[in-house]
Structure formats: structure tokens, C-alpha cells
Design a protein around this motif. Structure first.
Motif, short mmCIF file in Angstrom:
data_model
loop_
_atom_site.label_atom_id
_atom_site.label_comp_id
_atom_site.label_asym_id
_atom_site.label_seq_id
_atom_site.Cartn_x
_atom_site.Cartn_y
_atom_site.Cartn_z
N ILE A 40 -83.41 37.37 -50.90
CA ILE A 40 -84.70 37.55 -50.42
C ILE A 40 -84.66 38.34 -48.86
CG2 ILE A 40 -86.97 36.64 -49.50
CD1 ILE A 40 -86.69 34.95 -52.10
N GLY A 43 -83.42 41.87 -48.83
CA GLY A 43 -84.41 42.84 -49.17
C GLY A 43 -85.38 43.06 -47.88
N PHE A 47 -86.04 46.47 -45.92
CA PHE A 47 -87.42 46.83 -45.50
C PHE A 47 -87.52 47.25 -44.21
CE2 PHE A 47 -89.33 43.80 -48.91
CZ PHE A 47 -89.05 44.82 -50.00
N VAL A 72 -86.73 46.52 -52.22
CA VAL A 72 -87.50 46.04 -53.31
C VAL A 72 -86.84 45.36 -54.55
CG1 VAL A 72 -89.11 46.80 -55.19
CG2 VAL A 72 -89.52 47.66 -53.02
N PHE A 75 -85.17 41.89 -53.11
CA PHE A 75 -86.51 40.95 -52.83
C PHE A 75 -86.93 40.57 -54.02
CE2 PHE A 75 -90.66 39.81 -51.05
CZ PHE A 75 -90.56 39.16 -49.77
N CYS A 76 -87.10 41.59 -55.08
CA CYS A 76 -87.73 41.00 -56.44
C CYS A 76 -86.91 40.16 -57.22
CB CYS A 76 -88.13 42.42 -57.18
SG CYS A 76 -88.97 41.81 -58.98
N GLY A 91 -92.81 38.55 -58.17
CA GLY A 91 -91.96 39.05 -57.17
C GLY A 91 -91.88 40.51 -57.13
N ALA A 92 -92.56 41.61 -57.88
CA ALA A 92 -92.39 42.90 -58.05
C ALA A 92 -93.78 43.12 -57.32
CB ALA A 92 -92.79 43.28 -59.51
N SER A 95 -92.93 42.14 -53.53
CA SER A 95 -91.92 43.39 -53.02
C SER A 95 -92.87 44.63 -52.55
CB SER A 95 -90.83 43.95 -54.07
OG SER A 95 -90.07 42.93 -54.56
N ALA A 99 -93.18 45.72 -48.71
CA ALA A 99 -92.34 46.96 -48.14
C ALA A 99 -93.24 47.99 -47.63
CB ALA A 99 -91.64 47.57 -49.54
N ALA A 192 -97.39 38.69 -49.37
CA ALA A 192 -96.01 38.76 -49.83
C ALA A 192 -95.26 37.32 -49.45
CB ALA A 192 -95.22 39.61 -49.29
#
Length: 222
Positions: A40, A43, A47, A72, A75-76, A91-92, A95, A99, A192
């Protein structure tokens, strides 16, 4: 960049391979182990890097997009391992929310603080709508623009906001809405953050025994 499409598709393919390997803990039952928080955090750092690549010279849209896609992915995967089950999908969502503001918000906000507005002339303007055009400005620089749809400019003139230090991309007046972009960016980051906070709370509620994130149970009323 002549080979930009090829570089982009090859880059995305490599990123998918990296994310698939990194996401191996998603398929473990019980309490998946893995570098959840590190994914995480990585990610989030990616970003930020994507935002820097896009916002500042050389303003590389291609590499900014590739770095953002990689961010992404990590992070996801991190959120999915942490929360399990439907946190793959959450999570998607997180992300995407996290982002976009790093890339889309800094330029208009920065220009609103340091930018100078110049009245420029559209090169070879023929009095009808254009979607791609170049603005020649009195500071001796020319700025290419691409917009969605067709725009018409009276007398072939438009006002362009430029950074006198040359660090930020130029934008023409009306291209961005600073207040809306800033509010939307903040709301996206808050959304997020809420998902990231909810993932460990969900894990704790289940005593760490989360369902495999790659095979969550289908929705049902049972």
C-alpha cells in the motif's frame, strides 16, 4: 515519441506480470501473509512519482501513466490481501480514487498560484472548430493543446496561463476548473483513505481469518 504505443503496451504487460507475482498471497486461505502495508505504501509512493513525472519537466505522460498503473497494482494488491474477500474490488476502487488526484490536480492548482495569463494567437486558425492546435504567445513560446471535441476561438485568440519559471504545463483559460478539481481531488483521497482504514478493521473483526481475495463468495441473500 515514435514508439510510445509499443512502449506503453509492453510496459503494461510487464506491470501485469509483476503484479501477478506480487499478488500470490491473494490466493491463500485463512490469514494471508505478505507485505500488505508495504504494498500500500509503495503504491502511494508510485502515485506521487507519477504526479511528479506528469507535472514537472520533461512532462512525460507515457512514463507517468506506466508508473501510475504500477502503483495501482501494488495499492490494490495490498488492500486486497489486508481485507480479503471483496476488498479485491474495493481495493481497485481505492486505487483509482487515490491515483488520479496526484496527476490531475497539481498543475491547475499550481498555475492558479504562480501562473501568468497571456493573450496568444492560434497558429493557422481558419475560423472553425479545432481539437488540436498550437498557441503562439508573446513570451516567445508556443504551446500545443489537445481538447475533447471541437473548440472555436473568436479571431483565433485565446488566453493561456503559463508558469513564468517553466515548470508547469501551460493551460488555456477554461481548460480546468481549479476549485472543482481541488475539491474532487480531496474527496477522492478521503474515499481511498476510508477504504484503506476499513480493510484492517474488517480483518480484525474476522480475527484475521479473511477469505481468499481472489475467490470471494458470490453475492447472495444467505
Amino acid at each position: 515519441m515514435k514508439y510510445a504505443p509499443l512502449v506503453f503496451f509492453l510496459g503494461v504487460a510487464a506491470i501485469l506480470a509483476i503484479v501477478i507475482v506480487a499478488g500470490k498471497p491473494l490466493r491463500r486461505r485463512g490469514s494471508p501473509h505478505g507485505p500488505m502495508w508495504r504494498y500500500i505504501a509503495l503504491g502511494a509512493v508510485l502515485f506521487l512519482l507519477a504526479g511528479v513525472l506528469y507535472t514537472f519537466p520533461p512532462h512525460s505522460t507515457l512514463f507517468a501513466c506506466l508508473v501510475m498503473v504500477l502503483g495501482v497494482g501494488f495499492f490494490c494488491v495490498g488492500i486486497a490481501i489486508l481485507g480479503g474477500g471483496y476488498y479485491t474490488y474495493l481495493g481497485a476502487v481505492a486505487s483509482g480514487l487515490a491515483a488520479v488526484p496526484f496527476v490531475m490536480t497539481p498543475t491547475p492548482v499550481g498555475l492558479s498560484r504562480v501562473g501568468q495569463t497571456l493573450t496568444c494567437t492560434i497558429r493557422d486558425y481558419k475560423s472553425y472548430g479545432v481539437s488540436e492546435f498550437t498557441a503562439d504567445c508573446p513570451n516567445g513560446h508556443s504551446y500545443p493543446f489537445t481538447v475533447q471535441g471541437l473548440r472555436q476561438f473568436p479571431a483565433g485568440k485565446l488566453q493561456v496561463i503559463v508558469d513564468p519559471h517553466g515548470l508547469l504545463r501551460a493551460q488555456f483559460v477554461g481548460q480546468a476548473h481549479v476549485r472543482i478539481d481541488l475539491i474532487a481531488g480531496i474527496l477522492c483521497l478521503l474515499g481511498a483513505t476510508a477504504i484503506v482504514i476499513a480493510a484492517p478493521l474488517h480483518r480484525r473483526k474476522l480475527g484475521g481469518q479473511v477469505k481468499p481475495a481472489m475467490n470471494p463468495r458470490p453475492f447472495s441473500g444467505r
